[in-house]
Design a protein around this motif. Structure first.
Motif, mmCIF file in Angstrom:
data_model
loop_
_atom_site.group_PDB
_atom_site.id
_atom_site.type_symbol
_atom_site.label_atom_id
_atom_site.label_comp_id
_atom_site.label_asym_id
_atom_site.label_seq_id
_atom_site.Cartn_x
_atom_site.Cartn_y
_atom_site.Cartn_z
ATOM 1 N N VAL A 168 0.842 -1.194 0.000
ATOM 2 C CA VAL A 168 0.000 0.000 0.000
ATOM 3 C C VAL A 168 0.881 1.249 0.000
ATOM 4 N N VAL A 169 0.523 2.220 -0.824
ATOM 5 C CA VAL A 169 1.255 3.486 -0.866
ATOM 6 C C VAL A 169 0.597 4.489 0.085
ATOM 7 N N GLU A 170 1.362 5.494 0.474
ATOM 8 C CA GLU A 170 0.864 6.474 1.440
ATOM 9 C C GLU A 170 -0.342 7.250 0.925
ATOM 10 N N ALA A 171 -0.506 7.347 -0.400
ATOM 11 C CA ALA A 171 -1.635 8.084 -0.974
ATOM 12 C C ALA A 171 -2.896 7.229 -1.097
ATOM 13 N N PHE A 172 -2.849 5.982 -0.653
ATOM 14 C CA PHE A 172 -4.021 5.100 -0.731
ATOM 15 C C PHE A 172 -5.207 5.746 -0.015
ATOM 16 N N ALA A 173 -6.366 5.760 -0.665
ATOM 17 C CA ALA A 173 -7.525 6.497 -0.141
ATOM 18 C C ALA A 173 -8.365 5.679 0.840
ATOM 19 N N GLY A 174 -8.000 4.434 1.070
ATOM 20 C CA GLY A 174 -8.765 3.616 2.005
ATOM 21 C C GLY A 174 -8.608 4.106 3.435
ATOM 22 N N ALA A 175 -9.514 3.684 4.289
ATOM 23 C CA ALA A 175 -9.481 4.111 5.682
ATOM 24 C C ALA A 175 -10.228 3.103 6.546
ATOM 25 N N ASP A 311 -10.538 -13.389 11.258
ATOM 26 C CA ASP A 311 -11.508 -12.293 11.301
ATOM 27 C C ASP A 311 -10.847 -10.960 11.642
ATOM 28 N N SER A 312 -9.520 -10.889 11.465
ATOM 29 C CA SER A 312 -8.819 -9.656 11.826
ATOM 30 C C SER A 312 -9.155 -8.505 10.886
ATOM 31 N N GLY A 313 -9.666 -8.814 9.690
ATOM 32 C CA GLY A 313 -9.997 -7.756 8.749
ATOM 33 C C GLY A 313 -8.815 -7.264 7.933
ATOM 34 N N ARG A 314 -7.637 -7.827 8.144
ATOM 35 C CA ARG A 314 -6.466 -7.415 7.378
ATOM 36 C C ARG A 314 -5.768 -8.658 6.852
ATOM 37 N N SER A 315 -6.211 -9.168 5.706
ATOM 38 C CA SER A 315 -5.592 -10.361 5.144
ATOM 39 C C SER A 315 -4.294 -10.026 4.425
ATOM 40 N N PHE A 316 -4.135 -8.763 4.045
ATOM 41 C CA PHE A 316 -2.927 -8.309 3.360
ATOM 42 C C PHE A 316 -2.447 -7.047 4.052
ATOM 43 N N TYR A 317 -1.217 -7.065 4.569
ATOM 44 C CA TYR A 317 -0.732 -5.958 5.394
ATOM 45 C C TYR A 317 0.744 -5.735 5.105
ATOM 46 N N VAL A 318 1.000 -5.127 3.952
ATOM 47 C CA VAL A 318 2.370 -4.926 3.469
ATOM 48 C C VAL A 318 2.475 -3.508 2.904
ATOM 49 N N PRO A 319 3.502 -2.754 3.273
ATOM 50 C CA PRO A 319 3.631 -1.380 2.766
ATOM 51 C C PRO A 319 4.466 -1.275 1.496
ATOM 52 N N ASP A 320 4.187 -0.271 0.715
ATOM 53 C CA ASP A 320 5.129 0.202 -0.287
ATOM 54 C C ASP A 320 6.058 1.185 0.427
ATOM 55 N N ILE A 321 7.365 0.985 0.303
ATOM 56 C CA ILE A 321 8.310 1.831 1.041
ATOM 57 C C ILE A 321 9.204 2.636 0.100
ATOM 58 N N SER A 322 8.697 2.920 -1.090
ATOM 59 C CA SER A 322 9.477 3.692 -2.053
ATOM 60 C C SER A 322 9.857 5.059 -1.496
#
Length: 353
Positions: A168-175, A311-322
Motif C-alpha cells: 500500500v502506498v501512502e496516498a491510498f484512499a482507504g481508511a 476475522d482480523s480484517g487485514r488479510s494483506f498488510y504490506v507497505p510500499d516503502i518507495s
C-alpha cells in the motif's frame, strides 16, 4: 519485561547493520530529544540505538516519558547511570513539562498496542488523541521538530493478498470503518495526523508522520498477539508449531534495529507534513512464515495448521516503502536474521530450557 540490555552482543550486532551514511551523528549532536513510549518494543530499540550513538560521542540528551520508570529500570539497570538520559514519570495525557532546556526533538510513540489495550477502546482512543495534543502543545511552546508514530491500521482493510499485489502506498484512499468500535486504534491514529496538520498550519511546526507495519526481532513479546513471536515460542518450547488460521494472510517484517534507524532518520531528515510507511516490503504468507521458523529453529517439530477463519480484517498488510527508500532507508536485516536473533534472545531469557 525481559532483559533488553544495550550491552547484549545480540542487540549490538543488530544495530551495526544501520548504515553510518544516515547522518544521525551530525543531526542529533547536542540536541534534547523527548521520547514518549520509551519502554515498549519501539522505545527499547530507540533507547539502545541512542545509547550506542552516545557511546560514540554524539552527545544527544534524552528525556523519556513513562508511567513507571522505576519498574523499567529494575529490569533494565544499564540505563540507571546514563548522564545523558532523564526520566519523566507520568501519563502522556497530562501536561508535559520536561525539566532542563527546551526540547528540540520529539518522538511520540506512546500508545499501548497490546490486545488488552484494544479491549479498552475509550482509554485507547483518548490516549492517542489527547496524548497527541499534549505532545503538540509542547512542540508549539519549544518549537520542536516532531515525529509521530502512526500505524498501517489507518488504511483500513487492504485489498487482496496475492503475488500480484504490491504494498500500500501512502496516498491510498482507504481508511478504517469509522462507525465501528474496533477502529478505535486506527481512527485515533488518523485523528492524530489531522491534529498534526492543524498544529503545523497554526504554529509552523515541522512534523513528520509515520505509518508503521509489522516488526520482528528481540524484544517482541513471544506470548501475545504477534504471530512471528508465537511461532518462535512454539519452535523453542512446544511440542509443535501451531498456526490457528488457514495461513493465507500476508505480512512483512522489519527488524527492530532497522526500525530504530528509520525512525531517527525520519525525525531529523523527513519532509515536514509528509507521511512515510515504515516496514518491510518483502511479503510472506503466514503459512510460509511458520514453515520458515520451523526450518530454522526446529526442523523436526511438526507444523499444525488449524485453518480457522481469520476475522482480523487485514488479510494483506504490506507497505510500499518507495518514499522511505528515496531517503536512503532500506531493509538492512533479512527475515532469517530476525528469526535467528529472536531465538537467540529468547534462549537467554530462558525459553527452550
Amino acid at each position: 519485561m525481559a532483559d533488553f540490555s544495550p550491552h547484549s552482543p545480540i542487540i549490538q550486532r543488530a544495530l551495526q547493520g544501520i548504515p553510518t551514511t544516515l547522518g544521525l551523528h551530525e543531526k542529533l549532536a547536542g540536541q534534547h530529544l523527548l521520547l514518549t513510549g520509551g519502554t515498549g518494543f519501539v522505545g527499547q530499540w530507540l533507547l539502545a540505538l541512542l545509547y550506542q550513538l552516545n557511546l560514540q560521542g554524539v552527545g544527544v540528551k534524552v528525556t523519556v516519558l513513562s508511567r513507571n520508570p522505576a519498574s523499567f529500570l529494575n529490569v533494565q539497570p544499564s540505563y540507571r547511570d546514563c548522564s545523558w538520559l532523564h526520566w519523566l514519570s507520568g501519563d502522556v495525557r497530562d501536561v508535559l513539562a520536561p525539566p532542563g532546556r527546551p526540547v528540540s526533538l520529539i518522538v511520540h510513540a506512546a500508545t499501548d498496542t497490546s490486545a488488552a489495550a484494544h479491549g479498552r477502546q475509550f482509554d485507547l482512543f483518548d490516549t492517542i488523541v489527547v496524548g497527541a495534543r499534549r505532545v503538540l502543545d509542547l512542540a508549539a511552546k519549544d518549537d520542536s521538530r516532531v515525529l509521530l508514530i502512526g500505524s498501517g491500521a489507518q488504511y483500513g482493510v487492504l485489498p487482496g493478498a496475492s503475488e500480484r499485489n504490491t504494498g500500500v502506498v501512502e496516498a491510498f484512499a482507504g481508511a478504517c470503518i469509522s462507525n465501528s468500535a474496533s477502529s478505535a486504534y486506527g481512527e485515533g491514529k488518523r485523528a492524530q495526523e489531522t491534529l498534526a496538520a492543524i498544529y503545523a498550519q497554526h504554529y509552523g511546526l515541522h512534523i513528520v508522520m509515520t505509518r508503521c507495519f509489522a516488526f520482528a526481532g528481540p524484544g517482541l513479546p513471544l506470548g501475545a498477539h504477534f504471530a512471528i513471536g508465537n511461532f518462535v515460542r512454539d519452535a523453542l518450547c512446544a511440542d509443535e508449531i501451531v498456526l490457528h488460521s488457514d495461513g493465507r494472510s500476508v505480512r512483512s517484517y522489519l527488524h527492530g534495529a532497522d526500525l530504530a534507524g528509520w525512525l531517527l532518520a525520519l525525525l531529523v531528515k523527513g519532509e515536514s507534513g509528509m507521511a512515510y510507511n515504515v516496514g518491510s516490503d518483502d511479503a510472506i504468507s503466514m503459512a510460509e512464515l511458520a514453515r520458515r521458523v520451523k526450518e530454522r529453529l526446529s526442523p523436526c517439530k511438526p507444523l499444525r495448521i488449524l485453518g480457522r477463519s481469520d476475522d482480523s480484517g487485514r488479510s494483506f498488510y504490506v507497505p510500499d516503502i518507495s518514499r522511505a527508500k528515496n531517503m536512503g532507508l532500506g531493509v538492512w536485516t533479512e527475515l532469517d536474521q530476525s528469526i535467528d536473533s529472536m531465538a537467540a534472545w529468547a534462549r537467554l531469557m530462558g525459553y527452550g530450557d
